[in-house]
Design an enzyme around this catalytic site. Structure first.
Site, PDB file in Angstrom:
ATOM      1  N   HIS A 273       0.852  -1.186   0.000  1.00 22.71           N
ATOM      2  CA  HIS A 273       0.000   0.000   0.000  1.00 22.71           C
ATOM      3  C   HIS A 273       0.885   1.232   0.000  1.00 22.71           C
ATOM      4  CE1 HIS A 273      -3.009   2.974   1.271  1.00 22.71           C
ATOM      5  NE2 HIS A 273      -3.897   2.135   0.799  1.00 22.71           N
ATOM      6  N   GLU A 326      -7.866  -4.539  -0.840  1.00 18.73           N
ATOM      7  CA  GLU A 326      -8.421  -5.213  -2.015  1.00 18.73           C
ATOM      8  C   GLU A 326      -8.390  -6.740  -1.894  1.00 18.73           C
ATOM      9  OE1 GLU A 326      -6.203  -2.733  -2.306  1.00 18.73           O
ATOM     10  OE2 GLU A 326      -7.320  -1.133  -3.324  1.00 18.73           O
TER      11      GLU A 326
END
Length: 388
Positions: A273, A326
């Site tokens: 991320h 996700e």
């Protein structure tokens, strides 16, 4: 008319404006080193675990969590706004046909723009705070109806009319499938929606605020945000994370499959991320949500997560690469019956509330966002050649 004068000197900023503070906000923040993010003063994960989507929506646009009476009133108010105007409903089949290859999110850009025109949205610069807020409620309430109608029309099915007696999440699933969802799946989707309402100054949120700074109407701001979200580097990873699980196939293939791709310099979708240097708190919550359902798919996802993190730690020492939202978002949405092509649109059905809160906040500032660029092309001026 405001005059924007160029600064006396240019200020260099890092690529992507990483770490550059462009404004103050009261909406929320992401503390990446801690693995924590919040909406206003509350932990976003705790809100997802304990409150309804409508309560959190109220928090973002009104600034506080409602009590039971006010929460019920806000839920009823927004549920009453779900039905689309006839002018929009009439053209949805054509929009669905035109965007068949691109999907519902692409179609929603057109439909949302049309909604703003049909509802008479005016520039936020020209209206007061109450009207701005009402325009955001109208737009946010309509987004699930637009997305699900476009999806169904693209498959030769009639749209399903919204129901005011269902929650935002349950109604979304109902309009998508035509069947009232069981409470457990509706709640799982609701928790996912709450967890993704807002997440700092990401690309789509910043886009919405840039457009709002021009004084444009709410629909224009949200359409721009949807455009930013449509890029695969921003909102397209949940289905790709599931594609990774499918490509690996079985537990005995995890190590070889991952090593081959990491050594080739490929990105493993669902891991890493831009902000978090620890485990993504959204991923942790959604893992727990998925494990409540259980089953071989969930067990396999947990095993893949464990092995991928170990291999990444071995091959990329010193880098903190964990699952992001996700990875388990795809698992949870699949368990709840959502088709993969609706993963990113579902994300948009949540994030539209965060975009709206940012539009409302930005509209309070009359200064247009207008950065500069350094010209690095050929030296000018050069005489314009005459045509031969």
């Amino acid at each position: 008319m405001s005059i924007n004068r160029a600064p006396a000197t240019l200020v260099d900023a890092p690529r992507g404006l990483a770490g550059v503070v462009v404004t103050d906000t009261r909406i929320g923040d992401v503390r990446g080193n801690e693995g924590f993010y919040h909406y206003r003063e509350y932990s976003a994960v705790e809100l997802a675990q304990t409150r309804s989507f409508e309560d959190v929506w109220h928090l973002l646009v009104h600034g506080d969590l409602p009590d039971a009476r006010r929460g019920a009133a806000f839920t009823a108010e927004t549920a009453a706004l779900r039905r689309l105007p006839e002018e929009v409903r009439a053209v949805l089949p054509a929009i669905a046909a035109a965007s068949a290859r691109s999907g519902p999110l692409a179609g929603m850009r057109t439909a949302l723009s049309l909604l703003g025109a049909a509802k008479g949205f005016r520039p936020v610069y020209d209206i007061d705070a109450d009207r701005r807020r009402q325009d955001t409620l109208v737009a946010c309430a309509a987004v699930p109806a637009l997305l699900t109608a476009l999806y169904r029309l693209g498959r030769g099915l009639d749209p399903v009319e919204p129901r005011e007696d269902l929650s935002y999440a349950a109604n979304y699933l109902y309009m998508l499938t035509g069947c009232e969802p069981d409470p457990e799946r509706a709640r799982a989707v609701e928790q996912y929606l709450i967890s993704t309402i807002d997440h700092g100054f990401n690309a789509s949120t910043f886009t919405a605020r840039v457009i709002a700074s021009t004084g444009a109407d709410v629909a224009a701001c949200l359409v721009g945000a949807v455009g930013a979200l449509s890029g695969p580097l921003h909102g397209g990873a949940p289905s790709r994370a599931l594609d990774t699980l499918d490509a690996i196939g079985t537990p005995d293939r995890v190590d070889s499959w991952i090593r081959e791709r990491v050594l080739a310099g490929e990105r493993i979708m669902g891991f890493g991320h831009a902000v978090y240097r620890t485990e993504d708190p959204r991923s942790r919550m959604l893992r727990e949500t998925a494990q409540r359902f259980g089953g071989p798919r969930v067990d396999f996802a947990v095993e893949v997560e464990r092995r991928v993190e170990a291999i990444l730690a071995e091959l990329k020492p010193g880098r903190e690469l964990h699952t992001n939202v996700e990875f388990y978002a795809g698992v949870v949405m699949e368990l709840c019956g959502l088709p993969r092509e609706m993963f990113t649109p579902t994300f948009a059905a949540a994030r539209v509330v965060g975009w709206s809160a940012n539009v409302l906040e930005q509209a309070q500032d009359s200064k247009i966002i207008r950065p500069a660029a350094r010209y690095v092309g050929r030296k000018a001026p050069v005489a314009v050649p005459q045509p031969a």
